[in-house]
Scaffold this active site. Structure first.
Site, PDB file in Angstrom:
ATOM      1  N   GLU A  89      -1.371 -11.728   6.047  1.00  0.00           N
ATOM      2  CA  GLU A  89      -1.830 -12.873   5.246  1.00  0.00           C
ATOM      3  C   GLU A  89      -1.192 -14.182   5.700  1.00  0.00           C
ATOM      4  OE1 GLU A  89      -1.443 -12.004   1.089  1.00  0.00           O
ATOM      5  OE2 GLU A  89      -3.240 -10.768   1.128  1.00  0.00           O
ATOM      6  N   GLU A 148      -6.697  -4.380   2.414  1.00  0.00           N
ATOM      7  CA  GLU A 148      -6.164  -4.067   1.079  1.00  0.00           C
ATOM      8  C   GLU A 148      -7.259  -4.371   0.073  1.00  0.00           C
ATOM      9  OE1 GLU A 148      -2.648  -6.364   0.111  1.00  0.00           O
ATOM     10  OE2 GLU A 148      -1.912  -6.149   2.163  1.00  0.00           O
TER      11      GLU A 148
HETATM   12  C1  GAL Z   1      -1.370  -8.851  -0.805  1.00  0.00           C
HETATM   13  C2  GAL Z   1      -0.220  -8.656   0.167  1.00  0.00           C
HETATM   14  C3  GAL Z   1       0.567  -7.405  -0.198  1.00  0.00           C
HETATM   15  C4  GAL Z   1       0.899  -7.413  -1.654  1.00  0.00           C
HETATM   16  C5  GAL Z   1      -0.365  -7.559  -2.472  1.00  0.00           C
HETATM   17  C6  GAL Z   1      -0.148  -7.620  -3.946  1.00  0.00           C
HETATM   18  O1  GAL Z   1      -1.895 -10.089  -0.763  1.00  0.00           O
HETATM   19  O2  GAL Z   1      -0.687  -8.551   1.475  1.00  0.00           O
HETATM   20  O3  GAL Z   1       1.710  -7.339   0.590  1.00  0.00           O
HETATM   21  O4  GAL Z   1       1.757  -8.470  -1.898  1.00  0.00           O
HETATM   22  O5  GAL Z   1      -0.997  -8.737  -2.132  1.00  0.00           O
HETATM   23  O6  GAL Z   1       0.464  -6.503  -4.419  1.00  0.00           O
END
Ligand code: GAL
Length: 999
Positions: free
Chosen positions: A197, A303
């Protein structure tokens, strides 16, 4: 641009499309196949050895489960739960206490983890940082990196040199485990993430990205590289992307993250206020919209919300999150993704685990349960069983990979939408039936009419409440042809040339399945009820039934192999486990099923006495369950059933925690304390982003090698007549703490506040000074608890915000203003600083409490000289007091359990009394309980840390302001999860007694 997480924290759940969707993109269906050894892709899907695959992944953090034998438990639960891939973050700081020092042994043995993943039959996505975010202190950066002046996540050579240290080590392990490393390997690492990110897209960041990609290649990583964009922004799409509004990078694949779906209310109630976004084919731009913001690469959600994290001071969000992003949500949202051409999805988190020790970032507390499919105590939530059913479909129908839109269908209800996709090679269809909008909750009876591969059909359907259905049509299943079914397919297997299929539907709803035959087959209803009709003109066998318990049908003849058809309601379907060599009904988990020499060896767990039924190849003559022979008899439709139910778990007798001993643990407050060996605070340079008043020395703890946990300061000053108050500016993370004494007299404490959207992580505490401080020599003692360094979500070096004391001044001069009085400060944190005395437990285990420096937390510490104490404690004392006790456990052999320590009244998130506890179990810091902040009161301790068959030692560092009642409440053991079964777990080796610690 606000980051994804910040947007979520503010409550807007990113349902609105991001700007990149307006970009003129088209999925380039004629994009050439790009090959990276055995892994390849085109715009439609990922391929391994040329086979198209839907990647159905779940995120797991090995560092959040410090008991390596249990990693296999999670991997087996994922595999049995329908996942084909595990995504792993690695935490740089977890492996590196000091620049140049790395550890990959014991709980950090990721080589072992990757071997296990391969053995358990999972593909792996590695996400090795250098930055990972992940609600970790410093987002995974090591403590020592905050002393680096170089701006992190840029191409500054000092930063890149640090990064390369880590990457050289971790890349070697990843490279060894890639699927490309061994042609005979069936599973292995297939995709590798190089940054996380990174929202800044400046030339310096581009050069940084180029460096990371080149480093991965130089280190022998040959699989596709990617970066996860924090939303569908088009950041770091591959160089070949020739579309507006995207930022290109050296990555091979474009991936993004998404956490839509609404949040829980502060009362802990789920909301259904957001519909599933169309982040691909069906997004703005229509069917030509492209499966990603990158037309030549397949849709890829690195994710997607499998839950959400919870914060200090909440009302306890994990139970709600498990529902909010749970059963039905998964069907609606993950199905919408799949329909949109997003054939690579990984759910964050699938097992969240525990942010033990000083792992948590200020935004979270110890539990990282996340409301994930597998709960922190390793139980399969109801939502995990839904994932098993969805994953079963994906595994049974390879045609689902690489589908494209197939054209609209006619629907008789305006409340319904159907995504209709096809596989261009086989013409098989995927029909994702959802409400319109998809968060609709009406109950609808309707028909859809569509030109399917086997003809035009008008299909009767129901969709009741918040729900979706994943249907397949016109698909070859083994030796059969499924024309369509309004039931969802959970499993299709071929055994000895015969077919075995399991379909399911919502209890009480009608179902209709149509199969195609050359001539009328013979249909026998062996169990339950169903009607059948054969249409000789079309060759269609139409089965009508209600989803109620189960019906079992045997279909023979008609020009096809024999078929056993199980038509189940959803709960009945959830009892089945699809394994390569068998279909098994009954136990709470089937971990493995292997046939060898005529014996089917099953392993798994039971939650209660469970009937076992098995469909297996004819060659199977004997069955074992967890190694013990199971006597069977013939059951329905060629199955075997066990004569006796498999036994369930026994009750676990947990001892009461008695025989406590106590010791005072804040001798630093005593003016006579000898701090001769402590470091003096000086004017060394600071890399912190926190400004401090001119002329003050650098008091920040990190500059002295203390990065985590508690730190003590002692200062000497000469009193002045104006001195009325002591003012301390400090950095302490989320719900951090400062306590101060003058000449041994407790002045009070200050806390950084809990809560969202962003915890306030620095503060100023003012303490009235005793009148005696107006003249003469005095000693001030200060303890700061650092509840984590910030993450670096926005790549602005936020992780370098100061921790510990930032400045100190006396107040009360003319007009009450503060004035600087020279204070000669000394500092002491964790024993050894960056030179760890306890390498096995590692950098996150200890801070600088006196008791930690003396090894009072260790199991082998001799506390016989300590005073006896009773718990709950009646009296509070300001500062930190240590309580210790020991107990034996005798969990029956062959029984899995997660046992926890629980404080006070488990029904309330917050105690009316103020105190906090560092919880050491057998020397391991398993978390922090903050009574008045909450919400966590119960702290699971994984087996391997806890000795399930032997002696255990608990040490509690209880910190209080000494006010009446602000004392340790009751402490007891509770069992959170138990099953008969499980896996053998070795105790994690670590120093036992203070004398075992390295000097
Ligand atoms: C994403 C990030 C993860 C974690 C998640 C929220 O944006 O890449 O590392 O922080 O959000 O749990």
């Amino acid at each position: 641009m606000r980051s994804l997480i910040a947007a979520l924290l503010l409550g807007s759940a990113l349902a609105t499309p991001l700007p990149a969707q307006e970009a003129k993109q088209t999925a380039n269906l004629s994009a050439p196949v790009k090959r990276f050894g055995r892994v390849s892709y085109d715009a439609r899907s990922l391929m391994v050895d040329g086979q198209r695959l839907v990647i159905w992944g779940g995120e797991f953090h090995p560092f959040r489960l410090p008991s390596p034998d249990l990693w296999r438990d999670i991997l087996q639960k994922m595999k049995a739960g329908g996942f084909n891939t595990v995504a792993l973050y690695f935490d740089w700081g977890y492996h590196s206490p000091k620049q140049g020092v790395y550890d990959f042994s014991g709980i950090r043995d990721i080589d072992r983890l990757l071997t296990m993943a391969e053995e358990e039959g999972l593909y792996v996505i590695t996400r090795a940082g250098p930055y990972v975010n992940a609600e970790l202190s410093r987002g995974g950066f090591p403590g020592w990196l905050v002393n680096q002046r170089a701006r992190a996540r840029t191409d500054d050579p000092a930063y890149l040199a640090a990064v390369d240290e880590w990457l050289t080590q971790v890349d070697a392990i990843v490279a060894k485990h890639q699927i490309n490393a061994d042609p005979s390997r069936r599973y292995g690492v297939i995709l590798h993430q190089i940054e996380n990110e990174l929202a800044l897209t400046t030339p310096a960041q581009r050069r940084y990205m180029d460096h990371l990609a080149a480093k991965a290649r130089a280190d022998g990583i040959t699989i596709p590289l990617f970066h996860n964009d924090q939303g569908r922004n088009g950041y770091w799409t591959p160089e070949s992307s020739k579309i507006d509004k995207v930022v290109t990078g050296p990555n091979d694949l474009y991936a993004f993250d998404g956490y839509p779906g609404g949040t829980c209310t502060v009362e802990g109630k789920p909301t259904r206020d957001v519909a599933a976004p169309d982040w691909g084919y069906y997004g703005p731009g229509g069917a030509k919209g492209g499966a990603s913001a990158s037309p030549d690469t397949p849709g890829f959600l690195a994710e997607f919300g499998g839950g959400w994290f919870d914060y200090w001071g909440s009302n306890g969000g994990y139970a709600c999150n498990a529902i909010q992003r749970g059963k039905r949500f998964q069907r609606v949202f993950y199905g919408t993704n799949l329909a949109n051409g997003i054939g690579i999805q990984s759910f964050y988190m699938t097992y969240g685990g525990t942010s033990w020790g000083w792992l948590p970032a200020p935004v979270v507390f110890t539990s990282y349960d996340y409301g994930a499919a597998i709960s922190e105590p390793r139980a399969l939530r109801e939502k995990a069983l839904e994932m098993k059913q969805l994953g079963g479909l994906i595994a049974s129908v390879p045609d689902l990979a690489g589908m494209i839109p197939a054209g609209a269908v006619e629907i008789s209800s305006p409340n319904i939408q159907i995504y209709h996709n096809k596989n261009p090679e086989t013409d098989a269809r995927f029909l994702m039936v959802a409400h319109k909008p998809s968060n609709g909750q009406t109950s609808d009876v309707f028909r859809f009419t569509a030109d399917l591969p086997d003809g035009r059909y008008s299909v009767p359907m129901q969709l009741n409440g918040f729900d979706a259905k994943w249907l397949v049509a016109g698909v070859a299943l083994g030796g059969h042809r499924l024309v369509y079914s309004t039931s969802e397919l959970q499993s299709a297997q071929v055994m000895d040339g015969a077919d075995l299929m399991l379909f399911y539907g919502r209890a009480g709803e009608p179902g209709q399945t149509v199969l195609r035959y050359a001539s009328a087959p013979k249909v026998t209803v062996l169990e339950g009820s169903a009607t059948s009709a054969f249409d000789a003109a079309k060759g269609d066998l139409k089965l009508d039934y209600s989803h109620q318990g189960r019906a079992v049908l045997r279909i023979e003849g008609g020009g096809r192999p024999p078929l056993t058809l199980i038509l189940a309601d959803e709960a009945e379907g959830a009892r089945y486990w699809r394994q390569e060599d068998a279909l098994v009904r009954g136990p709470a988990l089937v971990r493995s099923a292997t046939v060898k020499d005529g014996t089917l060896a099953l392993t798994g767990d039971t939650a209660e006495a469970s009937l076992l039924a098995i469909w297996a190849p004819k060659a199977v003559r004997a069955v074992t369950w967890n190694g013990a022979k199971v006597a069977t008899k013939a059951g329905v439709a060629g199955s075997y059933t066990a004569l006796q139910p498999l036994a369930g778990p026994a009750d676990i007798a947990l001892p009461a925690l008695t025989d406590w001993r106590v010791a005072k643990g804040a001798p630093e407050a005593d003016p006579a304390f000898d701090d001769g060996a402590w470091q003096a605070i000086d004017n060394r340079p600071s890399a912190s982003i926190t400004a401090r008043p001119d002329g003050q020395p650098n008091m920040g703890m990190d500059a002295y090698g203390f990065h985590d946990g508690d730190v003590w300061y002692r200062g000497r000053f000469t009193g002045t007549p104006d001195a009325r108050a002591l003012s301390l500016y400090y950095g302490a993370g989320g719900s951090g703490l400062v306590q101060a004494w003058v000449d041994g007299q407790f002045l009070g404490e200050g806390e950084t506040p809990a809560g969202l959207p962003r915890p306030i992580t620095t503060g100023t505490a003012r303490f009235a000074l005793p009148a005696g401080a107006r003249s003469g020599e005095h000693v001030v003692s200060v303890m700061v608890r650092n509840n984590g360094h910030n993450w670096d979500l926005d790549s602005d070096d936020f992780h370098k915000e100061a921790r510990g004391l930032i400045s100190a001044s006396l107040e009360g001069g003319p007009g009450g203003r503060s004035f600087a009085v020279p204070i000669a400060w000394k500092i002491q944190g964790k024993q050894g600083g960056e030179n760890l005395p306890d390498v096995a437990r590692g950098p996150a285990n200890n801070g600088g409490q006196y008791g930690e420096r003396m090894g009072w937390h260790l199991p082998g510490f001799d506390d016989s000289a300590w005073a006896r104490a009773s718990v709950p404690a009646t009296q509070a004392q300001a500062g930190t007091n240590w309580y210790r006790t020991a107990f034996n456990l005798a969990v029956p052999k062959g029984q899995d359990a997660t046992i926890a320590l629980s404080f006070g009244d488990a029904r309330i998130p917050r105690s009316p009394v103020r105190y906090r506890v560092l919880i050491f179990v057998n020397g391991w810091n398993m978390g922090q309980f903050i009574a008045h902040v909450g919400p966590q009161r119960t702290f699971p301790i994984p087996e391997g840390i806890l000795n399930h068959r032997g002696r255990n030692h608990v040490a509690l560092a209880v910190t209080s302001d000494g006010q009446p009642g602000d004392a340790l409440e009751s402490v007891r053991l509770v069992t959170l999860h138990t099953m008969k079964g499980g896996l053998p777990v070795q105790m994690v080796a670590a120093p036992n007694a203070p004398s075992d610690l390295k000097e």
